[in-house]
Design a protein around this motif. Structure first.
Motif, PDB file in Angstrom:
ATOM      1  N   PRO A   1     -13.058   5.842 -16.005  1.00 17.10           N
ATOM      2  CA  PRO A   1     -11.595   5.787 -15.824  1.00 17.10           C
ATOM      3  C   PRO A   1     -11.164   6.115 -14.400  1.00 17.10           C
ATOM      4  N   SER A   2     -11.825   7.087 -13.758  1.00 15.41           N
ATOM      5  CA  SER A   2     -11.451   7.436 -12.386  1.00 15.41           C
ATOM      6  C   SER A   2     -11.713   6.278 -11.430  1.00 15.41           C
ATOM      7  N   MET A   3     -12.821   5.559 -11.633  1.00 16.60           N
ATOM      8  CA  MET A   3     -13.104   4.403 -10.782  1.00 16.60           C
ATOM      9  C   MET A   3     -12.088   3.294 -11.026  1.00 16.60           C
ATOM     10  N   HIS A   4     -11.680   3.111 -12.277  1.00 17.77           N
ATOM     11  CA  HIS A   4     -10.643   2.120 -12.569  1.00 17.77           C
ATOM     12  C   HIS A   4      -9.356   2.462 -11.825  1.00 17.77           C
ATOM     13  N   THR A   5      -9.014   3.741 -11.764  1.00 20.07           N
ATOM     14  CA  THR A   5      -7.807   4.158 -11.053  1.00 20.07           C
ATOM     15  C   THR A   5      -7.924   3.844  -9.566  1.00 20.07           C
ATOM     16  N   ARG A   6      -9.082   4.137  -8.987  1.00 28.36           N
ATOM     17  CA  ARG A   6      -9.279   3.844  -7.555  1.00 28.36           C
ATOM     18  C   ARG A   6      -9.243   2.350  -7.286  1.00 28.36           C
ATOM     19  N   LEU A   7      -9.824   1.559  -8.187  1.00 31.78           N
ATOM     20  CA  LEU A   7      -9.810   0.109  -7.994  1.00 31.78           C
ATOM     21  C   LEU A   7      -8.383  -0.432  -8.056  1.00 31.78           C
ATOM     22  N   ARG A   8      -7.598   0.068  -8.990  1.00 26.43           N
ATOM     23  CA  ARG A   8      -6.198  -0.368  -9.060  1.00 26.43           C
ATOM     24  C   ARG A   8      -5.437   0.007  -7.785  1.00 26.43           C
ATOM     25  N   PHE A   9      -5.717   1.203  -7.253  1.00 25.00           N
ATOM     26  CA  PHE A   9      -5.069   1.628  -6.014  1.00 25.00           C
ATOM     27  C   PHE A   9      -5.454   0.713  -4.854  1.00 25.00           C
ATOM     28  N   LEU A  10      -6.756   0.359  -4.756  1.00 28.50           N
ATOM     29  CA  LEU A  10      -7.202  -0.504  -3.660  1.00 28.50           C
ATOM     30  C   LEU A  10      -6.590  -1.894  -3.763  1.00 28.50           C
ATOM     31  N   ARG A  11      -6.487  -2.425  -4.982  1.00 23.84           N
ATOM     32  CA  ARG A  11      -5.864  -3.737  -5.139  1.00 23.84           C
ATOM     33  C   ARG A  11      -4.391  -3.691  -4.745  1.00 23.84           C
ATOM     34  N   ALA A  12      -3.718  -2.618  -5.150  1.00 23.20           N
ATOM     35  CA  ALA A  12      -2.309  -2.471  -4.754  1.00 23.20           C
ATOM     36  C   ALA A  12      -2.186  -2.345  -3.240  1.00 23.20           C
ATOM     37  N   PHE A  13      -3.103  -1.594  -2.625  1.00 20.43           N
ATOM     38  CA  PHE A  13      -3.086  -1.458  -1.161  1.00 20.43           C
ATOM     39  C   PHE A  13      -3.316  -2.804  -0.496  1.00 20.43           C
ATOM     40  N   ALA A  14      -4.243  -3.602  -1.034  1.00 21.59           N
ATOM     41  CA  ALA A  14      -4.511  -4.919  -0.454  1.00 21.59           C
ATOM     42  C   ALA A  14      -3.269  -5.807  -0.533  1.00 21.59           C
ATOM     43  N   TRP A  15      -2.553  -5.764  -1.676  1.00 19.52           N
ATOM     44  CA  TRP A  15      -1.310  -6.534  -1.797  1.00 19.52           C
ATOM     45  C   TRP A  15      -0.280  -6.065  -0.762  1.00 19.52           C
ATOM     46  N   CYS A  16      -0.124  -4.767  -0.635  1.00 18.47           N
ATOM     47  CA  CYS A  16       0.836  -4.229   0.343  1.00 18.47           C
ATOM     48  C   CYS A  16       0.450  -4.622   1.764  1.00 18.47           C
ATOM     49  N   ALA A  17      -0.854  -4.568   2.066  1.00 16.12           N
ATOM     50  CA  ALA A  17      -1.311  -4.953   3.398  1.00 16.12           C
ATOM     51  C   ALA A  17      -1.015  -6.414   3.685  1.00 16.12           C
ATOM     52  N   ALA A  18      -1.284  -7.280   2.700  1.00 17.25           N
ATOM     53  CA  ALA A  18      -1.018  -8.715   2.894  1.00 17.25           C
ATOM     54  C   ALA A  18       0.469  -8.952   3.147  1.00 17.25           C
ATOM     55  N   CYS A  19       1.308  -8.321   2.337  1.00 15.81           N
ATOM     56  CA  CYS A  19       2.754  -8.513   2.502  1.00 15.81           C
ATOM     57  C   CYS A  19       3.236  -7.950   3.844  1.00 15.81           C
ATOM     58  N   SER A  20       2.736  -6.763   4.204  1.00 13.86           N
ATOM     59  CA  SER A  20       3.190  -6.114   5.436  1.00 13.86           C
ATOM     60  C   SER A  20       2.806  -6.932   6.667  1.00 13.86           C
ATOM     61  N   VAL A  21       1.574  -7.421   6.698  1.00 16.52           N
ATOM     62  CA  VAL A  21       1.115  -8.215   7.840  1.00 16.52           C
ATOM     63  C   VAL A  21       1.936  -9.480   7.976  1.00 16.52           C
ATOM     64  N   ALA A  22       2.146 -10.153   6.838  1.00 16.14           N
ATOM     65  CA  ALA A  22       2.954 -11.374   6.895  1.00 16.14           C
ATOM     66  C   ALA A  22       4.386 -11.073   7.340  1.00 16.14           C
ATOM     67  N   LEU A  23       4.965  -9.971   6.864  1.00 13.48           N
ATOM     68  CA  LEU A  23       6.332  -9.619   7.253  1.00 13.48           C
ATOM     69  C   LEU A  23       6.434  -9.258   8.730  1.00 13.48           C
ATOM     70  N   VAL A  24       5.439  -8.579   9.280  1.00  6.78           N
ATOM     71  CA  VAL A  24       5.435  -8.270  10.714  1.00  6.78           C
ATOM     72  C   VAL A  24       5.431  -9.558  11.520  1.00  6.78           C
ATOM     73  N   GLY A  25       4.579 -10.512  11.083  1.00  4.07           N
ATOM     74  CA  GLY A  25       4.553 -11.798  11.777  1.00  4.07           C
ATOM     75  C   GLY A  25       5.887 -12.514  11.690  1.00  4.07           C
ATOM     76  N   VAL A  26       6.509 -12.494  10.495  1.00  6.86           N
ATOM     77  CA  VAL A  26       7.816 -13.135  10.319  1.00  6.86           C
ATOM     78  C   VAL A  26       8.860 -12.452  11.197  1.00  6.86           C
ATOM     79  N   ALA A  27       8.818 -11.109  11.270  1.00  5.24           N
ATOM     80  CA  ALA A  27       9.790 -10.372  12.086  1.00  5.24           C
ATOM     81  C   ALA A  27       9.633 -10.722  13.554  1.00  5.24           C
ATOM     82  N   ALA A  28       8.387 -10.750  14.047  1.00  8.51           N
ATOM     83  CA  ALA A  28       8.167 -11.085  15.465  1.00  8.51           C
ATOM     84  C   ALA A  28       8.601 -12.510  15.761  1.00  8.51           C
ATOM     85  N   LEU A  29       8.292 -13.438  14.858  1.00  5.78           N
ATOM     86  CA  LEU A  29       8.694 -14.833  15.054  1.00  5.78           C
ATOM     87  C   LEU A  29      10.219 -14.956  15.038  1.00  5.78           C
ATOM     88  N   SER A  30      10.883 -14.174  14.178  1.00 10.46           N
ATOM     89  CA  SER A  30      12.353 -14.172  14.155  1.00 10.46           C
ATOM     90  C   SER A  30      12.903 -13.641  15.468  1.00 10.46           C
TER      91      SER A  30
END
Length: 500
Positions: A7-36
């Protein structure tokens, strides 16, 4: 495979997947902001702080494509369309980075720097307007290759992501400690601060998207290595950066010179590394103690289980022996019941039921084998008078004596049975003797028994016999009735009256 994780590993895996989603969104948004910022002329979106390095248009587009590629490739089993889109976006990131590096190496302007938008900023490097920095191009190539390998070759993908992370980290250190050579290559432009943080975040997101491969697998595990790694990696960067910034601030304030800063940094590094070693050693020591305790408990449990197995085995052996005894007794009881159901209890001869079964089978066999048979009907004379005069025990002795005479007078293969209180029948198949001879032999045995005195009461038998030829198909009841009638006639002839 994830079904077998704790169960503890499942919790860490869910956290890493959520972090990966946040990273993808944040990077794309930074690029959009700079382009704007380029489109609408908003300076702080291009350079964050006035006077700092500006993120180029190609860099902003590269970050948008990289963030989208990471987000599209995040599902565990992406569809064919998503996988194709991810590969196209990652290929675009790689291509832009490679073309930029080719421009730097060859000195040829390929016309991609201001392909989307003219650089009207006041850059110091006017000979390369709109071109991303060399370190940015390296990060773009490494990130693009890492995204191309995402989900296909996890270890190799993480290796290229680590190249991006280290390249961006060097530039970040240059910003934090104001060391321009760490963020600038030769006479070329340096990386913008939001470009540095975006590529660092992107590389971490790529590694987090593949948590069951490479070093990340160790990081999320429940092993001692995973525990130590999570603890140390969370504290070391913060402590080192904080220490460096504080020392640099003190030097800038004139509290001490650079030599003192270097000595203090060395001292603090030794203290911190000693603390890290002690902390790691303590954690590993606790893990070893826990493992030893678990081994002792396991050994005790195994010993207890072995003792229970021995006890249970002994109980089963006792139960099995008791069961064997019970089965033997039951078999004996069944044999006794079977024997009693077919045997006359007083004489040991066949009873009426047994005789009819054996006689029917014997007569059928005689017909098949063309053998003649003799059926004797024998009555014990005077049994009623003996019972009335001397008692039933005397009658039982006379019946037993009669049975012994019949056993001796007939063959072992003949069916001798007691079918009533004083009535006996014998079926002799293929006797080979005349019925008169057999009857005479039986009578002689009766006379011998009476003369010997072995029986205290006189024994007398009346015999009726018929011959059954193989071709005769008369039923057994009819044959017995005829033999009974002949016996009755013999009794009248011998005694002159009927006496049962």
């Amino acid at each position: 495979m994830e079904k077998t994780l704790s169960p503890s590993m499942h919790t860490r895996l869910r956290f890493l997947r959520a972090f990966a989603w946040c990273a993808a969104c944040s990077v794309a948004l930074v690029g959009v902001a700079a382009l704007s910022g380029w489109v609408f002329g908003i300076g702080f979106l291009k350079s964050v702080v006035p006077g700092w390095v500006t993120m180029m248009v190609n860099t902003a587009c590269t970050l948008i494509a990289a963030g989208l590629a990471l987000g599209v490739g995040l599902p565990t089993a992406p569809s064919h369309a998503r996988l194709l889109l991810k590969q196209l976006l990652a290929g675009l990131v790689t291509l832009v980075g490679l073309l930029t590096l080719m421009e730097y190496i060859s000195g040829v302007n390929l016309g991609i720097d201001q392909l989307l938008m003219t650089d009207d900023s006041t850059t110091k490097l006017a000979n390369h307007p709109g071109r991303m920095a060399p370190a940015t191009a390296v990060c773009a190539v490494a990130s693009g290759v890492s995204l191309l390998l995402l989900g296909l070759r996890p270890r190799l993908s993480q290796a290229f992501a680590l190249v991006t992370l280290l390249t961006a980290l060097v530039a970040l250190v240059g910003y934090v400690f104001d060391v321009g050579t760490l963020r600038t290559v030769g006479a070329y432009t340096s990386m913008a601060i939001h470009t540095v943080t975006s590529f660092m975040l992107l590389s971490l997101g790529i590694m987090a998207a593949q948590p069951l491969a490479g070093f990340i697998r160790v990081l999320v595990s429940d092993t001692a290595g995973g525990t130590v790694a999570r603890s140390m990696l969370a504290s070391i960067p913060v402590v080192v950066f904080s220490t460096g910034v504080l020392l640099l601030f003190g030097e800038a304030q004139g509290l001490y010179d650079n030599r003192f800063t270097l000595a203090l940094l060395a001292t603090l590094s030794m203290v911190f590394l000693t603390h890290v070693i002690v902390r790691i050693s303590t954690r590993l020591h606790r893990v070893d103690l826990s493992r030893e305790q678990a081994q002792r408990e396991l050994q005790a449990l195994n010993a207890m289980l072995e003792h229970r197995v021995v006890e249970r085995t002994q109980e089963l052996e006792v139960a099995n022996a008791s069961l064997v005894t019970e089965i033997a007794e039951r078999k004996r009881a069944e044999d006794d019941i079977r024997r009693l159901s077919f045997t006359d209890e007083l004489t040991g001869l066949h009873n009426r039921r047994s005789f009819f079964l054996l006689a029917e089978q014997g007569l059928k066999a005689a017909r098949r084998n063309n053998l003649a048979s003799l059926l004797f009907f024998i009555d014990l004379d005077g049994l009623k008078r003996t019972n009335d005069t001397f008692g039933h025990e005397a009658g039982d002795l006379v019946i037993t004596a009669a049975a012994q005479v019949l056993k001796a007078g007939f063959r072992d293969t003949d069916v001798v049975a007691r079918i009533g209180g004083d009535e006996f029948v014998v079926l002799a198949i293929g006797a080979g003797e005349l019925p008169e001879v057999i009857s005479a032999r039986v009578q002689a045995l009766v006379d011998e028994l009476n003369r010997s005195g072995r029986c205290r009461y006189p024994l007398s038998l009346s015999i009726g016999v018929i011959s059954c030829q193989p071709q005769e198909l008369r039923p057994l009841d009819e044959l017995l009735a005829k033999a009974d009638a002949l016996m009755y006639a013999n009794k009248q002839q011998r005694h002159g009256r009927v006496e049962r």
